[in-house]
Design a protein around this motif. Structure first.
Motif, mmCIF file in Angstrom:
data_model
loop_
_atom_site.group_PDB
_atom_site.id
_atom_site.type_symbol
_atom_site.label_atom_id
_atom_site.label_comp_id
_atom_site.label_asym_id
_atom_site.label_seq_id
_atom_site.Cartn_x
_atom_site.Cartn_y
_atom_site.Cartn_z
ATOM 1 N N ALA A 68 0.825 -1.207 0.000
ATOM 2 C CA ALA A 68 0.000 0.000 0.000
ATOM 3 C C ALA A 68 0.862 1.261 0.000
ATOM 4 C CB ALA A 68 -0.932 -0.009 1.210
ATOM 5 N N ALA A 69 1.947 1.232 0.778
ATOM 6 C CA ALA A 69 2.828 2.400 0.848
ATOM 7 C C ALA A 69 3.467 2.671 -0.511
ATOM 8 C CB ALA A 69 3.904 2.174 1.912
ATOM 9 N N ARG A 70 3.992 1.615 -1.147
ATOM 10 C CA ARG A 70 4.633 1.789 -2.457
ATOM 11 C C ARG A 70 3.611 2.265 -3.489
ATOM 12 N NH1 ARG A 70 6.976 -3.278 -3.553
ATOM 13 N NH2 ARG A 70 8.963 -2.589 -2.709
ATOM 14 N N ALA A 71 2.448 1.660 -3.489
ATOM 15 C CA ALA A 71 1.405 2.063 -4.441
ATOM 16 C C ALA A 71 1.029 3.528 -4.256
ATOM 17 C CB ALA A 71 0.179 1.171 -4.281
ATOM 18 N N GLY A 72 1.078 3.981 -3.001
ATOM 19 C CA GLY A 72 0.754 5.380 -2.731
ATOM 20 C C GLY A 72 1.771 6.321 -3.353
ATOM 21 N N TYR A 73 3.051 5.994 -3.231
ATOM 22 C CA TYR A 73 4.096 6.817 -3.851
ATOM 23 C C TYR A 73 3.969 6.806 -5.368
ATOM 24 C CZ TYR A 73 6.660 7.453 0.523
ATOM 25 O OH TYR A 73 7.035 7.815 1.791
ATOM 26 N N VAL A 74 3.720 5.640 -5.927
ATOM 27 C CA VAL A 74 3.572 5.538 -7.379
ATOM 28 C C VAL A 74 2.387 6.367 -7.841
ATOM 29 C CG1 VAL A 74 3.067 3.976 -9.294
ATOM 30 C CG2 VAL A 74 4.689 3.284 -7.520
ATOM 31 N N GLN A 75 1.292 6.307 -7.091
ATOM 32 C CA GLN A 75 0.097 7.058 -7.472
ATOM 33 C C GLN A 75 0.365 8.557 -7.464
ATOM 34 O OE1 GLN A 75 -2.813 5.571 -8.604
ATOM 35 N NE2 GLN A 75 -3.189 7.684 -9.255
ATOM 36 N N GLN A 76 1.186 9.013 -6.528
ATOM 37 C CA GLN A 76 1.542 10.434 -6.512
ATOM 38 C C GLN A 76 2.184 10.844 -7.839
ATOM 39 O OE1 GLN A 76 3.832 11.742 -3.088
ATOM 40 N NE2 GLN A 76 2.759 10.310 -1.749
ATOM 41 N N HIS A 77 3.039 9.992 -8.358
ATOM 42 C CA HIS A 77 3.704 10.316 -9.619
ATOM 43 C C HIS A 77 2.769 10.128 -10.814
ATOM 44 C CE1 HIS A 77 7.741 11.175 -8.160
ATOM 45 N NE2 HIS A 77 7.506 10.262 -7.227
ATOM 46 N N ILE A 78 1.860 9.182 -10.714
ATOM 47 C CA ILE A 78 0.846 9.049 -11.766
ATOM 48 C C ILE A 78 0.007 10.318 -11.822
ATOM 49 C CG2 ILE A 78 -1.255 7.823 -12.447
ATOM 50 C CD1 ILE A 78 0.016 5.268 -11.329
ATOM 51 N N ASP A 79 -0.405 10.797 -10.663
ATOM 52 C CA ASP A 79 -1.222 12.017 -10.598
ATOM 53 C C ASP A 79 -0.448 13.220 -11.132
ATOM 54 O OD1 ASP A 79 -3.211 10.486 -9.450
ATOM 55 O OD2 ASP A 79 -2.785 11.137 -7.393
ATOM 56 N N ALA A 80 0.863 13.230 -10.883
ATOM 57 C CA ALA A 80 1.691 14.345 -11.359
ATOM 58 C C ALA A 80 2.069 14.199 -12.827
ATOM 59 C CB ALA A 80 2.957 14.447 -10.511
ATOM 60 N N GLY A 81 1.820 13.020 -13.387
ATOM 61 C CA GLY A 81 2.128 12.776 -14.795
ATOM 62 C C GLY A 81 3.608 12.623 -15.084
ATOM 63 N N ASP A 82 4.392 12.208 -14.072
ATOM 64 C CA ASP A 82 5.835 12.140 -14.285
ATOM 65 C C ASP A 82 6.439 10.780 -13.917
ATOM 66 O OD1 ASP A 82 5.722 12.184 -11.520
ATOM 67 O OD2 ASP A 82 7.252 13.736 -11.285
ATOM 68 N N VAL A 83 5.665 9.720 -14.034
ATOM 69 C CA VAL A 83 6.178 8.396 -13.692
ATOM 70 C C VAL A 83 7.403 8.047 -14.536
ATOM 71 C CG1 VAL A 83 5.705 5.913 -13.702
ATOM 72 C CG2 VAL A 83 3.989 7.501 -12.844
ATOM 73 N N ALA A 84 7.320 8.277 -15.836
ATOM 74 C CA ALA A 84 8.435 7.934 -16.721
ATOM 75 C C ALA A 84 9.694 8.697 -16.322
ATOM 76 C CB ALA A 84 8.071 8.220 -18.173
#
Length: 218
Positions: free
Chosen positions: A121-137
């Motif tokens: 859950a913690a890791r998914a939360g960090y990833v989601q922050q970057h998904i929301d920011a549009g900067d995962v790549a």
């Protein structure tokens, strides 16, 4: 080997001795250094393509045409002992994060199911922050450059010369290895081997800004 000595003597090699090959034991250590590189939330958002023979290096050299502005990098690929392409994942899918989670559990990182679920859950939360920011790549690409630093330092410590190369056609590598369908972006190549006598950079002293310039006290 002394760390500071390595840092002061390693450099970006400009010409390789094509007759010298890195011992397999040393290659194994270098590849393990890449595998054990640090990454944010242990996402390990990378993939590495290793050219360890002439055929593989020829495939990579397609990204540095023998005429034009990138031709100067072609010999560094063809004459090196090994070349590694560092690629970043374009996204961090739920399936991939589960694969990481399963490997962590296999390696004994979780005392129980609750510990696994908390970390997931913690890791998914960090990833989601970057998904929301549009900067995962972009986030993933920054992690790959951490791996590059680990590889360059490891090579220096093991007495292996190296060259980080961004001067290539990434689209050529992507096409050659069908990286788009795999969700990968090639970022940098690292040539590995031993410098030749023609490498003038090997004889130049290291130059860095002084400590007074690059450090300040908080």
């Amino acid at each position: 080997m002394d760390l500071l000595h390595t840092l002061k003597t390693r450099y970006a090699t400009k010409a390789y001795d094509a007759t010298r090959r890195i011992p397999e034991e040393t290659v194994t250590q270098l590849l393990e250094a890449l595998r054990y590189s640090p990454s944010s939330v242990n996402a390990q958002p990378w993939h590495f393509i290793v050219a360890d023979d002439e055929a593989g290096k020829q495939r990579l050299a397609k990204a540095t045409p023998d005429v034009g502005s990138l031709a100067y990098n072609r010999p560094k690929i063809l004459q090196a002992s090994h070349v590694v392409v560092l690629c970043a994942r374009n996204e961090l899918s739920e399936a991939y994060l589960t694969e990481v989670l399963n490997k962590e559990e296999q390696d004994g990182r979780y005392a129980d199911k609750a510990a696994r679920e908390w970390l997931a859950a913690a890791r998914a939360g960090y990833v989601q922050q970057h998904i929301d920011a549009g900067d995962v790549a972009h986030w993933n690409q920054k992690q790959v450059y951490l791996a590059q630093g680990v590889l360059l330092l490891s090579a220096g410590l093991l007495g292996v010369d190296a060259t980080p190369i961004e001067g290539f056609l990434p689209e050529a590598i992507a096409e050659e290895f069908d990286l788009e369908s795999k969700g990968l972006t090639p970022l940098v190549m690292i040539s590995l081997g031993y410098h030749s006598d023609k490498d003038g950079n090997a004889r130049l002293p290291k130059s860095r800004l002084s400590a007074e310039v690059v450090f300040s006290k908080a």
